[in-house]
Write an enzyme that holds these catalytic residues in place. Sequence first.
Site, PDB file in Angstrom:
ATOM      1  N   HIS A 242     -43.629  -4.704  14.318  1.00 14.15           N
ATOM      2  CA  HIS A 242     -44.441  -3.156  13.934  1.00 14.15           C
ATOM      3  C   HIS A 242     -44.147  -2.488  15.340  1.00 14.15           C
ATOM      4  CE1 HIS A 242     -47.617  -0.552  13.349  1.00 14.15           C
ATOM      5  NE2 HIS A 242     -48.127  -0.703  14.528  1.00 14.15           N
TER       6      HIS A 242
ATOM      7  N   GLY B 196      -6.907   0.689   4.051  1.00 12.71           N
ATOM      8  CA  GLY B 196      -8.357   1.010   3.971  1.00 12.71           C
ATOM      9  C   GLY B 196      -8.832   1.813   2.718  1.00 12.71           C
ATOM     10  N   GLY B 197      -7.662   2.079   1.923  1.00 11.55           N
ATOM     11  CA  GLY B 197      -7.893   2.946   0.586  1.00 11.55           C
ATOM     12  C   GLY B 197      -8.825   3.959   0.491  1.00 11.55           C
ATOM     13  N   VAL B 198      -9.389   4.283  -0.585  1.00  3.75           N
ATOM     14  CA  VAL B 198     -10.352   5.477  -0.526  1.00  3.75           C
ATOM     15  C   VAL B 198     -11.256   5.526   0.398  1.00  3.75           C
ATOM     16  CG1 VAL B 198     -12.055   6.421  -2.381  1.00  3.75           C
ATOM     17  CG2 VAL B 198      -9.616   5.894  -3.099  1.00  3.75           C
TER      18      VAL B 198
ATOM     19  N   GLU C 263       0.762  -1.323   0.016  1.00  4.55           N
ATOM     20  CA  GLU C 263       0.078   0.203   0.083  1.00  4.55           C
ATOM     21  C   GLU C 263       0.821   1.354   0.044  1.00  4.55           C
ATOM     22  OE1 GLU C 263      -3.508   0.811  -0.250  1.00  4.55           O
ATOM     23  OE2 GLU C 263      -2.450   2.788  -0.067  1.00  4.55           O
TER      24      GLU C 263
ATOM     25  N   ALA D 205     -17.755   0.006  -2.656  1.00  7.47           N
ATOM     26  CA  ALA D 205     -16.806  -0.730  -1.663  1.00  7.47           C
ATOM     27  C   ALA D 205     -17.284  -2.262  -1.490  1.00  7.47           C
ATOM     28  CB  ALA D 205     -16.916   0.155  -0.274  1.00  7.47           C
TER      29      ALA D 205
HETATM   30  P1  FAD Z   1      -9.505   1.963  -3.416  1.00  8.69           P
HETATM   31  O1  FAD Z   1     -10.125   2.078  -2.291  1.00  8.69           O
HETATM   32  O2  FAD Z   1      -9.152   3.267  -4.136  1.00  8.69           O
HETATM   33  O3  FAD Z   1      -7.976   1.565  -2.754  1.00  8.69           O
HETATM   34  C1  FAD Z   1      -7.187   1.331  -3.692  1.00  8.69           C
HETATM   35  C2  FAD Z   1      -5.663   1.154  -2.938  1.00  8.69           C
HETATM   36  O4  FAD Z   1      -4.432   1.064  -3.847  1.00  8.69           O
HETATM   37  C3  FAD Z   1      -5.238   2.683  -2.458  1.00  8.69           C
HETATM   38  O5  FAD Z   1      -5.161   2.748  -1.221  1.00  8.69           O
HETATM   39  C4  FAD Z   1      -4.055   3.298  -2.925  1.00  8.69           C
HETATM   40  O6  FAD Z   1      -3.321   3.997  -2.426  1.00  8.69           O
HETATM   41  C5  FAD Z   1      -3.547   2.004  -3.407  1.00  8.69           C
HETATM   42  N1  FAD Z   1      -2.753   1.794  -4.594  1.00  8.69           N
HETATM   43  C6  FAD Z   1      -3.005   2.172  -5.943  1.00  8.69           C
HETATM   44  N2  FAD Z   1      -1.757   2.193  -6.561  1.00  8.69           N
HETATM   45  C7  FAD Z   1      -0.754   1.631  -5.945  1.00  8.69           C
HETATM   46  C8  FAD Z   1       0.456   1.195  -6.258  1.00  8.69           C
HETATM   47  N3  FAD Z   1       1.163   1.253  -7.582  1.00  8.69           N
HETATM   48  N4  FAD Z   1       1.027   0.617  -5.224  1.00  8.69           N
HETATM   49  C9  FAD Z   1       0.650   0.642  -3.876  1.00  8.69           C
HETATM   50  N5  FAD Z   1      -0.572   0.860  -3.529  1.00  8.69           N
HETATM   51  C10 FAD Z   1      -1.244   1.323  -4.734  1.00  8.69           C
HETATM   52  N6  FAD Z   1     -18.663   3.039  -1.929  1.00  8.69           N
HETATM   53  C11 FAD Z   1     -19.574   2.477  -0.973  1.00  8.69           C
HETATM   54  O7  FAD Z   1     -19.884   1.390  -1.533  1.00  8.69           O
HETATM   55  N7  FAD Z   1     -20.398   3.272  -0.212  1.00  8.69           N
HETATM   56  C12 FAD Z   1     -20.006   4.477  -0.189  1.00  8.69           C
HETATM   57  O8  FAD Z   1     -21.023   5.092   0.685  1.00  8.69           O
HETATM   58  C13 FAD Z   1     -18.944   5.161  -0.764  1.00  8.69           C
HETATM   59  N8  FAD Z   1     -18.831   6.379  -0.632  1.00  8.69           N
HETATM   60  C14 FAD Z   1     -18.039   7.187  -1.340  1.00  8.69           C
HETATM   61  C15 FAD Z   1     -17.700   8.435  -0.973  1.00  8.69           C
HETATM   62  C16 FAD Z   1     -16.644   9.093  -1.795  1.00  8.69           C
HETATM   63  C17 FAD Z   1     -16.414  10.594  -1.427  1.00  8.69           C
HETATM   64  C18 FAD Z   1     -15.824   8.301  -2.756  1.00  8.69           C
HETATM   65  C19 FAD Z   1     -14.675   8.944  -3.266  1.00  8.69           C
HETATM   66  C20 FAD Z   1     -16.125   7.144  -2.923  1.00  8.69           C
HETATM   67  C21 FAD Z   1     -17.171   6.409  -2.294  1.00  8.69           C
HETATM   68  N9  FAD Z   1     -17.596   4.843  -2.352  1.00  8.69           N
HETATM   69  C22 FAD Z   1     -18.476   4.370  -1.712  1.00  8.69           C
HETATM   70  C23 FAD Z   1     -16.747   4.209  -3.259  1.00  8.69           C
HETATM   71  C24 FAD Z   1     -15.576   3.278  -2.769  1.00  8.69           C
HETATM   72  O9  FAD Z   1     -14.660   4.148  -1.996  1.00  8.69           O
HETATM   73  C25 FAD Z   1     -14.890   2.464  -3.757  1.00  8.69           C
HETATM   74  O10 FAD Z   1     -15.760   1.688  -4.519  1.00  8.69           O
HETATM   75  C26 FAD Z   1     -13.743   1.617  -3.056  1.00  8.69           C
HETATM   76  O11 FAD Z   1     -12.968   2.417  -2.444  1.00  8.69           O
HETATM   77  C27 FAD Z   1     -12.984   0.981  -4.142  1.00  8.69           C
HETATM   78  O12 FAD Z   1     -12.197  -0.053  -3.260  1.00  8.69           O
HETATM   79  P2  FAD Z   1     -10.910  -0.683  -4.125  1.00  8.69           P
HETATM   80  O13 FAD Z   1     -10.023  -1.478  -3.006  1.00  8.69           O
HETATM   81  O14 FAD Z   1     -10.972  -1.049  -5.348  1.00  8.69           O
HETATM   82  O15 FAD Z   1      -9.814   0.863  -4.272  1.00  8.69           O
END
Ligand code: FAD
Length: 473
Positions: free
Chosen positions: A449, A40-42, A35, A324
């Site tokens: 209810h 925990g990502g986005v 990472e 997510a």
């Molecule tokens: P991400 O969460 O994007 O994680 C990818 C990770 O990979 C990141 O931590 C990044 O740093 C890492 N990474 C990338 N490239 C590299 C590399 N070369 N080397 C090492 N690490 C790397 N979804 C819902 O279901 N419910 C919600 O309420 C919701 N609310 C949201 C609100 C906002 C404001 C936003 C922007 C999105 C929301 N989403 C929601 C969407 C949800 O956040 C995404 O669908 C989800 O995070 C995707 O998960 P992922 O694991 O595919 O990617």
Amino acid sequence: MSEQRFDAVVIGAGPGGYPAAIRLGQLKVKTAVIEREYMGGVCLNVGCIPSKAVIHAAKMFDKMSHADDIGIGIAGKPTLDMKKMQTWKGGVVNKLTSGVRTLLKGNGVTILEGTAKLEKPGPDGHRIVVQTKDGPQTVVAKNIVIATGSRPIEIPGFKIDQQRIIDSTGALALDEVPKRMVVIGGGYIGLELGMVYAKFGTKVTVVEALPRLLGTMDKDCVAVVDRKLKKMGVEVMVNAKAKSWEDKGDRAVLTVEIDGKTATIDTDKILLSVGRRPNTENLGLDTVGVALDKRGYVLADEHLRTNVGGIYAIGDVIGGMMLAHKATKEGEVVAEVIAGHKAAFDVRTIPAVVFTDPEIASTGLTEEEAKEKGHAKLRVGKFPFAALGRALSVNETDGFVKVIADAGTGELLGVHIVGNGASDLISEAALAIEMGAVADDLRLTIHPHPTLSEAVMEAAAVALGEAIHVINR
Ligand code: FAD
Ligand code: NAI
């Protein structure tokens, strides 16, 4: 350069990657997760969780402002300390992200902090170079899971600088309430965060290119949110395209083309929320020959396999619904596949929730989609929250539950809810669709209810022409 070997390496620790790594650990596959930015990502850091915290704060603020409606007097108006709210929000995020670290470690997963890039594979497996703060490290892996997620799309002339032009991350980090905000894109982010700021007192304008907001959601549900936006004083411009903007020092002036005419809007912030794109650049995908589709998403099959043996992909980076819970399910499936179990991403429905006020939650097909799929005759039942005791008693009567079933077989095809608590109510409908339930199953199941869930049962009854609490037509 040091070299470590693993059976599986997951790139990205978002809601796709970290559950994949945890499940791999549980299945006794020697696993590392790489990472570059945040555990925990986005979702946990700048997406789902902080946005829902801010939405909660805005809802509470709004409720307090209207407490008088139900006889509760508050001396003066409620005030907002944005800095304090941001600290609280940060605490929520920290609890969850440190929990992810603990879970990974507890399941025997090695955490590597740095940016990963695929290299040409060697005789011993796939090779990744990780740029860490202590220099590059090489990792050799039999299997790789690409879970690198997505980032906001920019449009020409609108470079995100987090000052005037902000994305969701910028909008979630403001420590002052702007006087005016233009939201470009009336989708999930634009409406969730636009409503937050409207509740905090910002004059919000939504600029949407298509003829309606939230184009993928049931149009009757969206109409309820549309009305609420207007009631809150949010200006909605549809068929409108942001063309350019100019910084005038004390304000930005945005030029919009609407129905072929040009209009200008004075604003303090411009929130750009026109969708997200996959993170596939600088990953070495071309070096190893991983195929992308026309829009740049990694191509993966139902076993989450790419076209290159031993390389898998999950989550936002493969497109589809960029949610997510979809990423997490794919993470669990890919772990099983790598561990040699019989597993596939084979779901009937992926529920979706827009956390507007009121919330919209949806699972299965809309009426239009059901017809397109050959369901010639439908039974559609709509039950309004205004007719439900619980909704009245919590003073949240906007919205309805809509149940769509095939008229011949009774098969449940879709459920769409707009209203308070829709986000929680939808799971019952998703389970019903997954289990191949018919409308009668929802109708005949006793619901407690007085609860909001009774509206799901009642809507099924309406579809069957057997409603008790509304007149059957
Ligand atoms: P991400 O969460 O994007 O994680 C990818 C990770 O990979 C990141 O931590 C990044 O740093 C890492 N990474 C990338 N490239 C590299 C590399 N070369 N080397 C090492 N690490 C790397 N979804 C819902 O279901 N419910 C919600 O309420 C919701 N609310 C949201 C609100 C906002 C404001 C936003 C922007 C999105 C929301 N989403 C929601 C969407 C949800 O956040 C995404 O669908 C989800 O995070 C995707 O998960 P992922 O694991 O595919 O990617
Ligand atoms: P979105 O795809 O939901 O909405 C983008 C909107 O912008 C669309 O309505 C589109 O027609 C419009 N648009 C595109 N180009 C435009 C232009 N030039 N001018 C005006 N309008 C334009 O994308 P958004 O809101 O950025 O969110 C990205 C994704 O993040 C969502 O699709 C969703 O997958 C995820 N998300 C999920 C949430 C949830 O589950 N509650 C909350 C927030 C985001």
